[in-house]
Design an enzyme around this catalytic site. Structure first.
Site, PDB file in Angstrom:
ATOM      1  CB  SER B  30      -0.656   0.143   1.404  1.00 10.82           C
ATOM      2  OG  SER B  30       0.056  -0.483   2.201  1.00 10.82           O
ATOM      3  CB  CYS B  31       4.826   2.138   0.834  1.00 12.69           C
ATOM      4  SG  CYS B  31       4.020   0.930   2.270  1.00 12.69           S
ATOM      5  CB  ILE B  32       3.440   5.592  -3.169  1.00 15.14           C
ATOM      6  CG1 ILE B  32       1.915   5.015  -3.486  1.00 15.14           C
ATOM      7  CG2 ILE B  32       3.899   6.293  -3.971  1.00 15.14           C
ATOM      8  CD1 ILE B  32       0.622   6.210  -3.519  1.00 15.14           C
TER       9      ILE B  32
END
Lengths: 209, 169
Positions: B30-32
């Site tokens: 879910s991180c960017i």
């Protein structure tokens, strides 16, 4: 409140690991009766680290991994999850259904729902055992499965489970098949820091006020 | 010229360099992972954000954890190295929902989607031009960047590796 996220006392550390040990003992028995195979588990290890520093469950962060996670709420909140390397997940599926997908492209609904159900049973056994023993309310929420690189899964769990915490407490345990066949998984439990004090109070190991 | 050592940009980290550099964000769920570059100065930077917004009532331990404080921090760090902040270009990837099988997956916190929206909005506000992005879906991603060639690559287990873009304005 929340000031002791990073300073878990030794006695509290022992209690959390023993709780995990007992909870996972139940989960391991459930896995054994599901599959008809015997399983062993290592002693749970505990780490308290800043989220960014949490090491990966497997040595290769991009290893193809099948994971099932079950978040829990109640007196304590957090995340439980089982991780299986691809070959172990195939073995698990073969033990339970007689079938396993050969590769990523042949993953079908049966495989997904088999892993989902295994996770459901294992995580519920873990949560129920701890809940029964401590009287703490730990309510399972619906499980979900991911088939992806290990690190992508772990990082998503960290964010989901403990996004308010600056320090992440992780209890990690290896569960593996006794026979020479390789079914080798990892269990992770990440309780959010907010409920830990309740756990310690219930166990009589809260720090003196 | 010395060969650049790859910089692993871990969760909540921000790294900046002047000149040729290699960056990677491994295992984005879910991180960017976002890379920015200033063509005028050759200053580049990468950030690995976890959440859209910092908590109002808590001290910020690591600015790189949050989109709303992390992106401005990245710009500030790049400016300190000599970047012209009016001329930055960027590319980013991540923001997936990797848990896709289950009866109730739609009710899970879709932090990835919120991260992607927050990044898009803030880049516009900061007037940083986005060259390319790949967000959402259910595949975890690894992003690698080679500043010497300005190449940004994305790889996932399901789709293999591909060039996302060349960071040229």
């Amino acid at each position: 409140m929340g000031s002791n996220e990073s300073s878990i006392e030794q006695l509290q550390d022992s209690c959390l690991r023993e709780l995990t040990n007992i909870g996972l003992g139940h989960a391991t028995m459930a896995l054994a009766s599901l599959t008809g195979q015997n399983f062993n588990m290592d002693v749970p290890s505990m780490s308290v680290t800043a989220a960014p520093d949490l090491t990966c469950v497997f040595t290769n962060p991009e290893e193809l991994t099948v994971a099932v996670s079950m978040p829990f709420t109640g007196d304590v909140q957090g995340q439980t999850a089982f991780f299986f390397p691809w070959a172990s997940a195939q073995r698990l599926s073969r033990l339970l259904t007689g079938l396993a997908p050969a590769d990523l492209d042949s993953i079908d609904e049966l495989f997904g729902s088999t892993i989902l159900e295994v996770g459901n049973i294992l995580c519920s056994s873990f949560l129920n055992a701890i809940s029964d023993m401590t009287g703490l309310r730990m309510e399972a929420t619906p499980p979900a499965v991911s088939i992806d690189g290990a690190q992508s899964i772990v990082s998503t769990l960290i964010v989901e489970a403990c996004f308010q915490d600056t320090q992440i407490l992780t209890l990690e345990t290896r569960i593996f098949e006794e026979s020479s066949e390789t079914l080798d998984g990892r269990f992770l439990c990440m309780p959010a820091s907010g409920g830990l004090q309740t756990v310690f109070e219930r166990l009589g190991v809260a720090e003196a006020a | 010229m010395a060969v650049a050592t790859p910089t692993l940009v871990g969760m909540a980290e921000i790294h900046v360099h002047q000149g040729p550099a290699l960056y990677s964000c491994i295992g984005l769920g879910s991180c960017i992972g976002l890379v920015a570059h200033c063509p005028a100065s050759g200053v580049s930077g990468m950030i690995h954000v976890m959440l859209p917004e910092a908590f109002k009532d808590k001290p910020i331990d690591k600015p790189g954890k949050f989109v709303d404080v992390g992106l401005p921090e990245l710009v500030k760090m790049m400016a300190a190295k000599g970047a012209n902040t009016n001329r930055l270009v960027a590319a980013y990837a991540g923001g997936a929902q990797v848990f896709k099988i289950g009866a109730d997956v739609s009710s899970r916190l879709d932090i990835g989607k919120r991260n992607a929206e927050a990044v898009k909005d803030l880049l516009e506000k900061l007037r940083i031009r986005t060259i390319a992005h790949e967000v959402g879906g259910s595949n975890g991603r690894t992003v690698t960047v080679d500043i010497a060639s300005l190449t940004v690559k994305v790889r996932s287990i399901n789709e293999g590796e591909k060039v996302l873009c060349v960071l040229r304005g």
